[in-house]
Scaffold this motif. Structure first.
Motif, short mmCIF file in Angstrom:
data_model
loop_
_atom_site.label_atom_id
_atom_site.label_comp_id
_atom_site.label_asym_id
_atom_site.label_seq_id
_atom_site.Cartn_x
_atom_site.Cartn_y
_atom_site.Cartn_z
N ASP A 171 -95.38 77.62 -40.85
CA ASP A 171 -94.16 78.41 -40.95
C ASP A 171 -93.62 78.94 -39.62
N ALA A 172 -94.46 79.54 -38.79
CA ALA A 172 -93.95 80.21 -37.58
C ALA A 172 -93.33 79.22 -36.60
N GLN A 173 -93.79 77.99 -36.59
CA GLN A 173 -93.19 77.00 -35.70
C GLN A 173 -91.70 76.85 -35.98
N LEU A 174 -91.33 76.87 -37.25
CA LEU A 174 -89.95 76.62 -37.63
C LEU A 174 -89.01 77.76 -37.26
N THR A 175 -89.57 78.95 -37.14
CA THR A 175 -88.73 80.15 -37.07
C THR A 175 -88.65 80.77 -35.68
N THR A 176 -89.38 80.24 -34.70
CA THR A 176 -89.50 80.99 -33.44
C THR A 176 -89.28 80.19 -32.17
N GLU A 177 -89.10 78.86 -32.25
CA GLU A 177 -88.98 78.09 -31.00
C GLU A 177 -87.84 78.62 -30.13
N PHE A 178 -86.75 79.04 -30.79
CA PHE A 178 -85.56 79.37 -30.03
C PHE A 178 -85.72 80.61 -29.15
N PHE A 179 -86.78 81.40 -29.37
CA PHE A 179 -87.00 82.55 -28.48
C PHE A 179 -87.25 82.09 -27.05
N GLY A 180 -87.80 80.88 -26.88
CA GLY A 180 -87.95 80.35 -25.54
C GLY A 180 -86.63 80.14 -24.84
N LEU A 181 -85.60 79.78 -25.60
CA LEU A 181 -84.27 79.59 -25.02
C LEU A 181 -83.60 80.92 -24.70
N LEU A 182 -84.01 82.00 -25.38
CA LEU A 182 -83.48 83.33 -25.07
C LEU A 182 -84.10 83.90 -23.80
N ALA A 183 -85.17 83.29 -23.33
CA ALA A 183 -85.84 83.75 -22.11
C ALA A 183 -86.08 82.57 -21.18
N PRO A 184 -85.02 82.00 -20.63
CA PRO A 184 -85.19 80.82 -19.79
C PRO A 184 -86.07 81.10 -18.59
N VAL A 185 -86.96 80.16 -18.29
CA VAL A 185 -87.82 80.16 -17.10
C VAL A 185 -89.00 81.13 -17.21
N ASN A 186 -88.77 82.33 -17.74
CA ASN A 186 -89.79 83.37 -17.73
C ASN A 186 -90.62 83.29 -19.01
N VAL A 187 -91.75 82.61 -18.92
CA VAL A 187 -92.60 82.37 -20.09
C VAL A 187 -93.19 83.67 -20.63
N ALA A 188 -93.56 84.58 -19.74
CA ALA A 188 -94.15 85.84 -20.19
C ALA A 188 -93.19 86.62 -21.07
N VAL A 189 -91.93 86.66 -20.68
CA VAL A 189 -90.93 87.36 -21.48
C VAL A 189 -90.68 86.61 -22.79
N ALA A 190 -90.61 85.29 -22.72
CA ALA A 190 -90.41 84.50 -23.94
C ALA A 190 -91.51 84.78 -24.96
N LYS A 191 -92.76 84.79 -24.50
CA LYS A 191 -93.87 85.05 -25.40
C LYS A 191 -93.84 86.49 -25.93
N ASP A 192 -93.37 87.41 -25.10
CA ASP A 192 -93.30 88.81 -25.51
C ASP A 192 -92.27 89.01 -26.63
N ILE A 193 -91.07 88.48 -26.46
CA ILE A 193 -90.04 88.71 -27.49
C ILE A 193 -90.30 87.88 -28.74
N ALA A 194 -91.12 86.83 -28.60
CA ALA A 194 -91.45 86.00 -29.76
C ALA A 194 -92.69 86.49 -30.51
N TYR A 195 -93.42 87.43 -29.92
CA TYR A 195 -94.72 87.82 -30.48
C TYR A 195 -94.61 88.29 -31.93
N LEU A 196 -93.79 89.28 -32.20
CA LEU A 196 -93.69 89.80 -33.57
C LEU A 196 -93.07 88.78 -34.53
N PRO A 197 -92.00 88.07 -34.15
CA PRO A 197 -91.51 87.02 -35.05
C PRO A 197 -92.58 85.98 -35.40
N ILE A 198 -93.40 85.59 -34.43
CA ILE A 198 -94.49 84.65 -34.72
C ILE A 198 -95.49 85.29 -35.67
#
Length: 476
Positions: A226-253
């Motif tokens: 399930d979480a794969q389908l709902t959260t990939e796009f958070f990486g696009l909301l945080a271009p380049v900065n993986v730490a921030v991408a993982k941070d804003i995606a943490y709770l949705p995942i």
């Protein structure tokens, strides 16, 4: 900082972050181009005074075109993959798996005994202009998050905001509308939530918040896809900065995934974040390998997702026939479904694990080609629409919307979206058209969210035309 130091630092960033071409490596000027992304050296103040810094500079207009490509590519791949979803799941009744020879043939029933209403042929599915793409579980929860970020004007959603968004915009099993899958079928209540997402929604209705909704003691389905389908796009909301991408995606995942399934969801988030950093001078197949191997670094070496990755990549590299993807898919079936190797215990074809391994087969053998990746993903087996939609979206972003249309040799492809097919309580952004939104408008709203993420979470800069995202200099 003298000019020679500045040039050296800029080059080091270029090599580490963007993998610049030979010509760029020899150029010690203050910037290095990478398509619509460039690295610029600058001066930034900290507590100790003026210190060297660098920014990845991203053109907003070009990024918006890429975001439109993401939504279009994901929709094409989703609806193409749905044709074969759960047709082949490795049980004696459904073996052998599909192969390239089955492309263009009649679709077989899924494990529950039905086909799909939109096509009875295994082939690419394109919605024509004027007919909106229907929402499905590969896009509609991401749409909810897009709406919440934009409506609340926040760079990061809280657990309470996520809960309230889910309860407002998804149906329960009780209040779901009647849905007819086929014209002659009996209507049934359908809330378009399954497995871990369904359980998480029930828990949120009882007052529970993520990440508790994905704890094993509360949600026995936490290992599903399930979480794969709902959260990939958070990486696009945080271009380049993986730490921030993982941070804003943490709770949705953590709404629906935990342990290895959360790692797998993070893997896709990382790839989407780093898609802005890929060296466009590399062949597209090598860009895909680079993205995947960079995301591999974020997996725990001792857990099965990392071991699956290493196995599939090695099998691909050792295969002299890069058209024969079936041999690697069959090896995945043998190793992980039958032998249950590397600590993976297969129980269900909806699990994150088996579908993650299958997704890597289509990613590597697709070699960055949108159509070929979607084709392989659709034929790979198991929950074939979900990994395929993920890669369709990522490749749609890498190629941009014009690249997707060019790949399918068509300008007559819909760019509108019907969210109320599966979800509820959204404004109609396109009142003169069928559906409620368009990919262009969705991408435009994503830009405003990225503005917040860049400034608030990355301490970067945003103006009308570009973002400047700071990156750390590393001369070691």
């Amino acid at each position: 900082m003298n000019k020679s130091t500045q040039g050296l630092n800029t080059m080091l960033i270029c090599f580490a972050l963007l993998g610049c071409s030979e010509q760029a490596k020899q150029d010690q000027s203050v910037h290095a181009e990478a398509d619509d992304t460039q690295v610029v050296a600058a001066q930034a103040e900290d507590e100790q005074g003026s210190q060297p810094a660098a920014f990845v500079e991203i053109d907003k207009q070009a990024y918006q075109q890429r975001l439109q490509g993401f939504w279009l590519g994901q929709s094409i791949a989703n609806w193409t993959g749905l044709i074969t979803e759960m047709d082949k799941v490795g049980t004696p009744e459904t073996m052998p798996f599909y192969t390239d020879q089955d492309w263009g043939s009649k679709d077989l029933p899924a494990m529950w005994g039905e086909g799909v209403p939109h096509s009875d042929v295994i082939d690419f599915y394109l919605e024509r202009e004027g007919v909106p793409w229907g929402a499905d579980d590969d896009t509609d929860i991401e749409y909810i998050y897009l709406h919440l970020h934009h409506q609340l004007q926040t760079a990061k959603l809280t657990a309470e905001q996520i809960k309230q968004g889910w309860l407002k915009h998804t149906y329960s099993e009780d209040d779901a509308p009647l849905f007819k899958k086929f014209a002659d079928s009996e209507p049934v209540k359908e809330n378009f939530l399954w497995e871990s997402n369904e359980r998480a929604r029930i828990l949120m209705a009882q007052g529970m918040l993520p990440p508790e909704t994905s704890e094993a003691k509360n949600n026995a389905k936490y290992m599903m896809i399930d979480a794969q389908l709902t959260t990939e796009f958070f990486g696009l909301l945080a271009p380049v900065n993986v730490a921030v991408a993982k941070d804003i995606a943490y709770l949705p995942i953590r709404v629906a995934a935990n342990h290895e399934s959360a790692q797998i969801a993070n893997f896709y988030v990382v790839m989407h974040s780093l898609a802005s950093s890929v060296d466009k001078d590399l062949p597209i197949a090598e860009q895909g390998i680079w993205l995947a191997t960079q995301a591999r670094k974020h997996l725990n070496d001792n857990d099965y997702p990392a071991k699956m990755f290493d196995f599939v990549l090695a099998h691909y590299r050792n295969n002299p026939d890069k058209q024969n993807w079936e041999v690697t898919r069959d090896a995945v079936y043998q190793r992980y479904q039958l032998e249950q190797a590397d600590g993976y215990q297969y129980k269900d074809p909806f699990e994150a694990g088996i579908n993650y391994a299958a997704s890597l087969v289509s990613w590597f053998y697709g070699q960055g080609d949108v159509k070929r990746t979607i084709q392989i993903g659709s034929l790979s087996g198991w929950d074939s629409d979900n990994p395929t939609a993920t890669w369709g979206g990522l490749l749609g972003f890498l190629h941009g919307i014009d690249g997707v249309k060019s790949a399918f040799a068509s300008d007559n492809i819909s760019d509108t979206y019907w969210i109320h097919r599966t979800r509820r309580n959204f404004p109609d952004h396109t009142p003169t058209k069928d559906g409620e939104d368009s990919f262009a408008l969705m991408a435009e709203r994503m830009l405003s969210i990225i503005d917040l993420v860049v400034v608030e979470k990355m301490q970067g800069r945003s103006d009308a035309n570009k973002w400047q995202i700071p990156v750390a200099l590393n001369t070691k």
